[in-house]
Design an enzyme around this catalytic site. Structure first.
Site, PDB file in Angstrom:
ATOM      1  N   PRO A 104       0.837  -0.942  -0.040  1.00  0.00           N
ATOM      2  CA  PRO A 104      -0.174   0.484  -0.040  1.00  0.00           C
ATOM      3  C   PRO A 104       0.870   0.895   0.180  1.00  0.00           C
ATOM      4  O   PRO A 104       1.782   1.126   0.723  1.00  0.00           O
ATOM      5  CB  PRO A 104      -0.891  -0.408   0.948  1.00  0.00           C
ATOM      6  CG  PRO A 104      -0.406  -1.773   1.912  1.00  0.00           C
ATOM      7  CD  PRO A 104       0.647  -2.082   1.482  1.00  0.00           C
ATOM      8  N   GLU A 105       0.245   2.216  -1.025  1.00  0.00           N
ATOM      9  CA  GLU A 105       1.626   2.813  -1.240  1.00  0.00           C
ATOM     10  C   GLU A 105       0.555   4.731  -0.731  1.00  0.00           C
ATOM     11  O   GLU A 105      -0.967   4.471   0.140  1.00  0.00           O
ATOM     12  CB  GLU A 105       1.801   3.310  -2.820  1.00  0.00           C
ATOM     13  CG  GLU A 105       2.473   3.004  -3.115  1.00  0.00           C
ATOM     14  CD  GLU A 105       3.959   2.564  -2.160  1.00  0.00           C
ATOM     15  OE1 GLU A 105       4.470   3.797  -1.831  1.00  0.00           O
ATOM     16  OE2 GLU A 105       4.724   1.456  -2.300  1.00  0.00           O
TER      17      GLU A 105
END
Length: 277
Positions: free
Chosen positions: A2-3
């Site tokens: 996840p960014e």
């Protein structure tokens, strides 16, 4: 992993339920994820009012207060983690490692690969900026602190390929692999080009492309490539509208050329050789 967009979508999903809620209990089922989970959370968190849910880079910051004493719970989703609300009587599964027990539900952290983080920073909300994991982070790309002049000054003298440099969180946070490829595609800049061989005008275009790409990704709920899901179990769909990411061998949506794939700094890079220069 996840960014920034995925973590921001997570924050937007959990904040309305958490802010103003009282923590009744804490469950810690493993002693360590990427770092040790502080055992003191079992005593520090129950009875705390959740004042705010913030984000810094890819870290979620849950500000707490009890009897005038303040602290911030720091959570990183790692490579495969997710936060979701579950009923209070739902038994934990194998990878459910941490619970915040509220009045009517539980915020549960699952992390199959155990690369996530659950830590505690005592003090007022501003104190979290001094935590070693937070203090090294660069500017937020969707904040007013991210300016085109500062961006140009920070990156334009570096000699390496521009795409890995964009992913350096010490300079700018949250431009992960997907979003670096997509921003460069939107700006018409080759990910192979040296950062110091790009014109100031092109940097102006790239600056706007970065902000637009991240904003569009948040609006689309992020990108669900492998394990990432929203706090309600839904999936992000930005990858569906990607211009080049994961489209190797397919026609470029802009010029009809062929999307190529190369490895840079151990990550897959996607670009169109015909319209990215």
């Amino acid at each position: 992993m996840p960014e920034l967009p995925e973590v921001e979508v997570c924050r937007l999903g959990i904040a309305p339920e958490l802010e103003g809620a009282l923590i009744r209990a804490v469950a810690i089922r493993v002693p360590k994820l990427r770092h040790d989970i502080p055992p003191l959370l079992r005593e520090a968190l129950p009875g705390c009012l959740i004042v705010a849910v913030r984000r810094r880079g890819k870290y979620l910051l849950i500000d707490c207060r009890r009897d005038g004493v303040e602290g911030t719970l720091i959570i990183h989703l790692g490579m495969s983690g997710n936060l979701r609300f579950v009923p209070p009587d739902l038994a934990p599964e194998k990878h459910d490692h941490f619970d915040l027990v509220l009045d009517r539900q539980i915020l549960r952290f699952a992390d199959p690969r155990r690369f996530g983080v659950v830590l505690w920073q005592p003090g007022p909300p501003s104190a979290v900026a001094t935590h070693p994991l937070i203090a090294v982070l660069g500017v937020e790309p969707l904040s007013a602190d991210f300016t085109v002049d500062g961006f140009y000054a920070a990156i334009s003298r570096r000699k390496g390929p521009v795409k890995p440099i964009l992913m350096d969180s010490h300079m700018v946070v949250g431009i992960g692999n997907i979003y670096a490829s997509e921003s460069l595609f939107r700006a018409g800049i080759s990910p192979l080009r040296a950062a110091n061989r790009i014109s100031r005008l092109s940097y102006d275009v790239l600056f706007e492309a970065i902000r637009a790409t991240l904003s569009d990704a948040i609006a689309a709920g992020g990108s669900s490539i492998r394990d990432y899901v929203h706090s309600d179990g839904g999936a992000g769909c930005f990858q569906i509208q990607a211009g080049v990411y994961d489209r190797a061998g397919e026609p470029c949506l802009r010029c009809g050329g062929v999307v190529r794939q190369v490895r840079q700094a151990g990550r897959s890079t996607y670009y169109c050789n015909a319209c990215q220069h």
